[in-house]
Each structure stands twice: as C-alpha cells, then as structure tokens.
Design a protein around this motif. Structure first.
Motif, PDB file in Angstrom:
ATOM      1  N   ARG A  48       0.833  -1.211   0.000  1.00 27.49           N
ATOM      2  CA  ARG A  48       0.000   0.000   0.000  1.00 27.49           C
ATOM      3  C   ARG A  48       0.865   1.257   0.000  1.00 27.49           C
ATOM      4  O   ARG A  48       0.542   2.248  -0.676  1.00 27.49           O
ATOM      5  CB  ARG A  48      -0.960  -0.014   1.182  1.00 27.49           C
ATOM      6  CG  ARG A  48      -2.061  -1.055   1.026  1.00 27.49           C
ATOM      7  CD  ARG A  48      -3.177  -0.887   2.030  1.00 27.49           C
ATOM      8  NE  ARG A  48      -2.746  -1.048   3.406  1.00 27.49           N
ATOM      9  CZ  ARG A  48      -3.142  -2.020   4.218  1.00 27.49           C
ATOM     10  NH1 ARG A  48      -3.990  -2.937   3.805  1.00 27.49           N
ATOM     11  NH2 ARG A  48      -2.718  -2.078   5.469  1.00 27.49           N
ATOM     12  N   LEU A  49       1.967   1.238   0.743  1.00 26.49           N
ATOM     13  CA  LEU A  49       2.882   2.386   0.744  1.00 26.49           C
ATOM     14  C   LEU A  49       3.468   2.606  -0.648  1.00 26.49           C
ATOM     15  O   LEU A  49       3.551   3.734  -1.136  1.00 26.49           O
ATOM     16  CB  LEU A  49       4.000   2.180   1.768  1.00 26.49           C
ATOM     17  CG  LEU A  49       3.615   2.383   3.224  1.00 26.49           C
ATOM     18  CD1 LEU A  49       4.660   1.776   4.151  1.00 26.49           C
ATOM     19  CD2 LEU A  49       3.426   3.865   3.521  1.00 26.49           C
ATOM     20  N   ARG A  50       3.873   1.519  -1.297  1.00 25.08           N
ATOM     21  CA  ARG A  50       4.432   1.631  -2.657  1.00 25.08           C
ATOM     22  C   ARG A  50       3.398   2.156  -3.643  1.00 25.08           C
ATOM     23  O   ARG A  50       3.730   2.958  -4.529  1.00 25.08           O
ATOM     24  CB  ARG A  50       4.952   0.272  -3.120  1.00 25.08           C
ATOM     25  CG  ARG A  50       6.220  -0.152  -2.452  1.00 25.08           C
ATOM     26  CD  ARG A  50       6.606  -1.527  -2.914  1.00 25.08           C
ATOM     27  NE  ARG A  50       7.903  -1.916  -2.426  1.00 25.08           N
ATOM     28  CZ  ARG A  50       8.316  -3.171  -2.349  1.00 25.08           C
ATOM     29  NH1 ARG A  50       7.535  -4.158  -2.736  1.00 25.08           N
ATOM     30  NH2 ARG A  50       9.524  -3.455  -1.893  1.00 25.08           N
ATOM     31  N   GLU A  51       2.148   1.711  -3.510  1.00 25.07           N
ATOM     32  CA  GLU A  51       1.088   2.209  -4.381  1.00 25.07           C
ATOM     33  C   GLU A  51       0.923   3.710  -4.221  1.00 25.07           C
ATOM     34  O   GLU A  51       0.771   4.428  -5.211  1.00 25.07           O
ATOM     35  CB  GLU A  51      -0.246   1.518  -4.053  1.00 25.07           C
ATOM     36  CG  GLU A  51      -0.391   0.144  -4.619  1.00 25.07           C
ATOM     37  CD  GLU A  51      -1.763  -0.453  -4.321  1.00 25.07           C
ATOM     38  OE1 GLU A  51      -2.319  -0.181  -3.227  1.00 25.07           O
ATOM     39  OE2 GLU A  51      -2.264  -1.181  -5.180  1.00 25.07           O
ATOM     40  N   GLN A  52       0.921   4.177  -2.970  1.00 24.18           N
ATOM     41  CA  GLN A  52       0.772   5.606  -2.718  1.00 24.18           C
ATOM     42  C   GLN A  52       1.932   6.393  -3.331  1.00 24.18           C
ATOM     43  O   GLN A  52       1.722   7.457  -3.917  1.00 24.18           O
ATOM     44  CB  GLN A  52       0.682   5.882  -1.211  1.00 24.18           C
ATOM     45  CG  GLN A  52      -0.619   5.444  -0.595  1.00 24.18           C
ATOM     46  CD  GLN A  52      -1.806   6.209  -1.175  1.00 24.18           C
ATOM     47  OE1 GLN A  52      -1.776   7.428  -1.305  1.00 24.18           O
ATOM     48  NE2 GLN A  52      -2.842   5.488  -1.547  1.00 24.18           N
ATOM     49  N   ALA A  67      14.868   6.598  -2.506  1.00 28.78           N
ATOM     50  CA  ALA A  67      15.384   6.228  -1.185  1.00 28.78           C
ATOM     51  C   ALA A  67      14.302   5.519  -0.366  1.00 28.78           C
ATOM     52  O   ALA A  67      14.580   4.520   0.322  1.00 28.78           O
ATOM     53  CB  ALA A  67      15.889   7.468  -0.451  1.00 28.78           C
ATOM     54  N   MET A  68      13.062   6.000  -0.458  1.00 25.37           N
ATOM     55  CA  MET A  68      11.970   5.349   0.276  1.00 25.37           C
ATOM     56  C   MET A  68      11.730   3.948  -0.255  1.00 25.37           C
ATOM     57  O   MET A  68      11.521   3.010   0.519  1.00 25.37           O
ATOM     58  CB  MET A  68      10.692   6.184   0.178  1.00 25.37           C
ATOM     59  CG  MET A  68      10.754   7.442   1.020  1.00 25.37           C
ATOM     60  SD  MET A  68       9.229   8.398   0.941  1.00 25.37           S
ATOM     61  CE  MET A  68       8.153   7.342   1.897  1.00 25.37           C
ATOM     62  N   LEU A  72      11.964   0.530   1.925  1.00 29.06           N
ATOM     63  CA  LEU A  72      10.865  -0.441   2.009  1.00 29.06           C
ATOM     64  C   LEU A  72      11.351  -1.839   1.622  1.00 29.06           C
ATOM     65  O   LEU A  72      10.968  -2.831   2.245  1.00 29.06           O
ATOM     66  CB  LEU A  72       9.693   0.001   1.128  1.00 29.06           C
ATOM     67  CG  LEU A  72       8.965   1.270   1.599  1.00 29.06           C
ATOM     68  CD1 LEU A  72       7.955   1.736   0.554  1.00 29.06           C
ATOM     69  CD2 LEU A  72       8.302   1.053   2.950  1.00 29.06           C
ATOM     70  N   LYS A  73      12.209  -1.914   0.606  1.00 32.69           N
ATOM     71  CA  LYS A  73      12.803  -3.207   0.236  1.00 32.69           C
ATOM     72  C   LYS A  73      13.636  -3.759   1.383  1.00 32.69           C
ATOM     73  O   LYS A  73      13.612  -4.954   1.669  1.00 32.69           O
ATOM     74  CB  LYS A  73      13.696  -3.057  -1.007  1.00 32.69           C
ATOM     75  CG  LYS A  73      12.968  -2.842  -2.292  1.00 32.69           C
ATOM     76  CD  LYS A  73      13.970  -2.675  -3.422  1.00 32.69           C
ATOM     77  CE  LYS A  73      13.311  -2.237  -4.709  1.00 32.69           C
ATOM     78  NZ  LYS A  73      14.304  -1.951  -5.755  1.00 32.69           N
TER      79      LYS A  73
END
Length: 103
Positions: A48-52, A67-68, A72-73
C-alpha cells in the motif's frame, strides 16, 4: 496540488504507523524475526505504501522516492535478513528523513 500531497502524507503516515505497531508487538529481543503471517501483513502494508508513492511519484522529489523504495525493500529483507529491531530502526530513519512521512 498541496491538498493531494497532504492526503498522500496523511495516508502514508497511517500506513507507517500500522507497520510500526505490527513490528513493536513482535520486538522481543534483538534476534526476533517476523513469523510468516506477520511478514505477510507487513508485505501488504508495504504494498500500500508503494502504491501511494507510485500514484504521486511525479509530484515528489525523485531522490526521496527512490530512497523510500530502497528502505521499504530493506524492511522486507531484500538485501539480507533483518530482525524486527532492524526493521523498526529503518522505519524511524524514514520518519526522520522523508517529508512525505513526517508527522
């Protein structure tokens, strides 16, 4: 405009809080790793964070987005195994470093 970026920040902060809570519940010692079920929950939150990020990528700083994504990875262990304590440290770093998820 600013409203859209504010909505992104609000949504991302909520997802980061969900992830933080999940990890904090499992942080027993420095060697603790997430169970398969909890890792699945973390993967969903990170998805969900990646989608946003992807939805508003063109309006954000490209270096911050990259960087984000890397952080996350890293939370998911893409660069090697990580403990819950390490995952929590990555979240803290993100919250301090990136305007998009700062409170």
């Amino acid at each position: 405009g600013k409203k859209s970026l504010h909505a992104l920040s609000l949504h991302m902060r909520k997802e980061m809080l969900r992830l933080d809570r999940l990890l904090n519940l499992k942080d027993a010692d420095t060697k603790t790793k997430l169970s398969a079920l909890d890792m699945g929950k973390a993967i969903i939150i990170i998805h969900r964070l990646r989608e946003q990020l992807s939805m508003r990528e063109s309006r954000l700083d490209a270096h911050e987005v990259e960087a984000m994504r890397t952080d996350l990875k890293e939370i998911l262990g893409a660069f090697g195994p990580v403990t819950v304590r390490q995952q929590l440290a990555i979240i803290r770093r993100m919250q301090l470093s990136y305007r998009t998820v700062q409170s």
